[in-house]
Design a protein around this motif. Sequence first.
Motif, short mmCIF file in Angstrom:
data_model
loop_
_atom_site.label_atom_id
_atom_site.label_comp_id
_atom_site.label_asym_id
_atom_site.label_seq_id
_atom_site.Cartn_x
_atom_site.Cartn_y
_atom_site.Cartn_z
N GLY A 35 0.83 -1.15 0.01
CA GLY A 35 0.13 -0.11 0.08
C GLY A 35 0.93 1.20 0.01
N ASN A 36 0.53 2.07 0.96
CA ASN A 36 1.45 3.38 1.04
C ASN A 36 2.72 3.16 1.82
N PHE A 37 3.06 2.04 2.17
CA PHE A 37 4.08 1.55 3.12
C PHE A 37 5.02 0.54 2.50
N ARG A 38 5.90 -0.17 3.27
CA ARG A 38 6.54 -0.97 2.72
C ARG A 38 6.67 -2.24 3.98
N TRP A 39 6.71 -3.55 3.19
CA TRP A 39 7.18 -4.51 4.42
C TRP A 39 8.63 -4.61 4.51
N ILE A 40 9.15 -4.05 5.34
CA ILE A 40 10.59 -4.04 5.48
C ILE A 40 11.13 -4.88 6.69
N THR A 41 11.94 -5.79 6.41
CA THR A 41 12.59 -6.75 7.72
C THR A 41 14.01 -6.55 7.50
N VAL A 42 14.71 -6.81 8.73
CA VAL A 42 16.16 -6.59 8.81
C VAL A 42 16.34 -8.07 9.72
N VAL A 43 17.68 -8.58 9.33
CA VAL A 43 18.00 -9.63 10.21
C VAL A 43 19.65 -9.34 10.69
N SER A 44 19.92 -10.10 11.60
CA SER A 44 21.52 -10.02 12.25
C SER A 44 22.11 -10.50 10.87
N LYS A 45 23.38 -9.99 10.64
CA LYS A 45 24.26 -10.27 9.66
C LYS A 45 24.90 -11.56 10.05
N ASP A 46 24.79 -11.93 11.44
CA ASP A 46 25.55 -13.12 12.03
C ASP A 46 24.51 -14.48 11.73
N ASP A 47 23.01 -14.21 11.55
CA ASP A 47 22.20 -15.20 11.74
C ASP A 47 21.22 -14.77 10.57
N GLN A 48 21.34 -14.73 9.30
CA GLN A 48 20.33 -14.06 8.24
C GLN A 48 19.31 -15.12 8.16
N ASN A 49 19.22 -16.34 8.67
CA ASN A 49 17.96 -17.02 8.77
C ASN A 49 17.35 -17.06 10.20
N GLY A 50 17.75 -16.15 11.00
CA GLY A 50 17.01 -15.83 12.40
C GLY A 50 16.00 -14.94 12.34
#
Length: 127
Positions: A35-50
């Motif tokens: 919509g007017n926004f975004r679904w933004i997620t970040v993860v730890s660089k040391d656990d990118q599947n965390g």
Amino acid sequence: MNIIVTSLFVDDQEKALNFYTHILGFVKKHDVPAGNFRWITVVSKDDQNGTELVLEPNDNIAAQDYQNSLMQQGIPATMFGTDDIDKEYERLKAHGVEFTMEPKAAGDMKLAVFNDTCGNLIQLIEQ
């Protein structure tokens, strides 16, 4: 059962994405229009599947009130861990991050609190 996604209200998604990736060192995992926004997620660089952290827009009066109340009371919105809080403190200070509490001992751990520039205080902990 485990935690796969948690969210943090932010007052500016682009500013938050920049801070959380370029300053804190997290890695962007998702950035999808919503919509007017975004679904933004970040993860730890040391656990990118965390666990993913959603940078959730606070475009809602209840979210804004919650976020503002925590900030006014000096209550961190969430907590991140580090192996060396003194080193992380110095690194973040060098990037201009404002701390409301410098690292200090609290029992068998050390704590610090910083402002994420997006409406939140974040507690940093070394166990």
